[in-house]
Scaffold this motif. Structure first.
Motif, short mmCIF file in Angstrom:
data_model
loop_
_atom_site.label_atom_id
_atom_site.label_comp_id
_atom_site.label_asym_id
_atom_site.label_seq_id
_atom_site.Cartn_x
_atom_site.Cartn_y
_atom_site.Cartn_z
N LYS A 1 29.13 -23.51 -33.08
CA LYS A 1 28.79 -24.51 -33.47
C LYS A 1 29.73 -24.47 -34.96
O LYS A 1 30.09 -23.40 -35.46
CB LYS A 1 27.86 -25.03 -34.55
CG LYS A 1 27.56 -26.52 -34.38
CD LYS A 1 26.13 -26.64 -35.18
CE LYS A 1 26.27 -28.29 -35.96
NZ LYS A 1 24.57 -28.31 -36.37
N PHE A 2 30.93 -25.20 -35.11
CA PHE A 2 32.01 -24.73 -36.50
C PHE A 2 30.66 -24.90 -37.20
O PHE A 2 30.25 -26.51 -37.69
CB PHE A 2 33.45 -26.14 -36.22
CG PHE A 2 33.78 -25.77 -37.72
CD1 PHE A 2 34.67 -25.38 -37.54
CD2 PHE A 2 34.04 -27.08 -38.23
CE1 PHE A 2 35.62 -25.08 -38.33
CE2 PHE A 2 34.55 -27.15 -39.29
CZ PHE A 2 35.36 -26.06 -39.66
N PHE B 1 40.38 -19.07 -41.43
CA PHE B 1 39.22 -19.08 -40.79
C PHE B 1 38.23 -19.97 -39.77
O PHE B 1 38.12 -20.36 -40.90
CB PHE B 1 38.54 -17.74 -40.13
CG PHE B 1 39.48 -15.90 -40.03
CD1 PHE B 1 40.38 -16.31 -38.90
CD2 PHE B 1 39.48 -15.62 -41.22
CE1 PHE B 1 40.26 -15.34 -38.53
CE2 PHE B 1 40.58 -14.71 -40.75
CZ PHE B 1 41.54 -14.23 -39.46
N GLY B 2 37.88 -20.46 -38.98
CA GLY B 2 35.94 -21.12 -38.61
C GLY B 2 35.75 -20.55 -38.55
O GLY B 2 35.32 -19.36 -37.91
N ALA C 1 39.89 -18.97 -35.16
CA ALA C 1 41.16 -20.74 -35.54
C ALA C 1 40.04 -21.90 -35.35
O ALA C 1 39.51 -21.87 -34.41
CB ALA C 1 42.60 -20.39 -34.33
N ILE C 2 41.40 -22.23 -36.45
CA ILE C 2 40.66 -23.55 -36.37
C ILE C 2 41.24 -24.59 -35.54
O ILE C 2 42.26 -24.82 -35.06
CB ILE C 2 41.14 -24.83 -37.79
CG1 ILE C 2 39.93 -23.79 -38.83
CG2 ILE C 2 40.44 -25.66 -37.88
CD1 ILE C 2 40.26 -24.06 -40.14
N ARG C 3 40.13 -25.34 -34.24
CA ARG C 3 40.94 -26.25 -33.30
C ARG C 3 40.93 -27.68 -33.60
O ARG C 3 40.67 -27.99 -34.77
CB ARG C 3 39.73 -25.78 -32.11
CG ARG C 3 39.57 -24.70 -31.77
CD ARG C 3 38.35 -24.13 -30.79
NE ARG C 3 37.85 -22.54 -30.79
CZ ARG C 3 36.84 -22.79 -30.10
NH1 ARG C 3 35.77 -23.42 -29.72
NH2 ARG C 3 36.76 -20.71 -30.01
N PRO C 4 40.93 -28.44 -33.01
CA PRO C 4 41.88 -29.76 -32.89
C PRO C 4 40.20 -30.62 -33.37
O PRO C 4 40.50 -31.33 -34.08
CB PRO C 4 42.63 -30.42 -31.98
CG PRO C 4 43.59 -28.88 -31.45
CD PRO C 4 42.56 -27.82 -32.34
#
Length: 180
Positions: free
Chosen positions: A71-72, A64-65, A11-14
């Motif tokens: 590392k993103f 998705f990230g 999941a993409i995070r803040p």
């Protein structure tokens, strides 16, 4: 959540938003990503959109990230689901150019395609790519995608019209790749 040989899709995070904002405002990344003309995006707007979706609760869907060693580096998604024909569209962007041409995008595509077939019961995954993005076309072919059509001079990008290439992979083709 989903692990490949080189990447993890999650999941993409803040805390990803600032890097995502940088990727979304990088002209080279945007031009290779295809789609419409690049437009600027403010960090405040990106955060507001994220928070609005997050406030709804529930699941994050199929967006998705892409993470490598914590590392993103980009994002990918499945969308435009057709419940009758059991097809969906794939999109991906490796925003961190330090990770280009090293197999991270291919690995993310393979993980996402496997997810579509094995867990979502899709019959076909398809995508569109600008015809001048030879690196992406090679990567998609390397994952088993085949060219299904070409719209000549369909996309205006970086001062010229380029072809829009439609590519797809069927579940049985994917299964043969995995067992062969």
């Amino acid at each position: 959540m989903l692990k490949g040989e080189k990447v993890m899709l999650r999941a993409i995070r803040p805390e990803d938003l600032e890097r995502l904002w940088e990727f979304n405002n990088d002209l080279e990344v945007e031009l290779f990503g295809g789609g419409g003309p690049p437009y600027p995006q403010s960090l405040a707007r990106l955060k507001a959109d994220f928070e609005r979706e997050w406030a709804k609760g529930g699941r994050d869907g199929t967006n998705f990230g892409i993470e490598v060693d914590g590392k993103f580096i980009g994002h990918c998604a499945l969308f435009e689901f057709d419940p009758v024909s059991r097809t969906c569209k794939l999109g991906i962007s490796i925003g961190d150019k330090g990770y280009w041409d090293k197999g991270y995008g291919r690995d993310a595509v393979r993980v996402l395609v496997d997810y579509a077939f094995r867990l979502l019961n899709q019959r076909k995954v398809w995508l569109s790519v600008n015809g001048n993005n030879e690196r992406a076309i090679r990567a998609y072919r390397g994952c088993g995608f085949q060219e299904e059509g070409r719209l000549r001079r369909q996309v205006w990008t970086n001062g010229q019209y380029v072809d829009l290439v439609q590519m797809g992979i069927l579940r049985e083709e994917w299964d043969r790749l995995k067992t062969g």
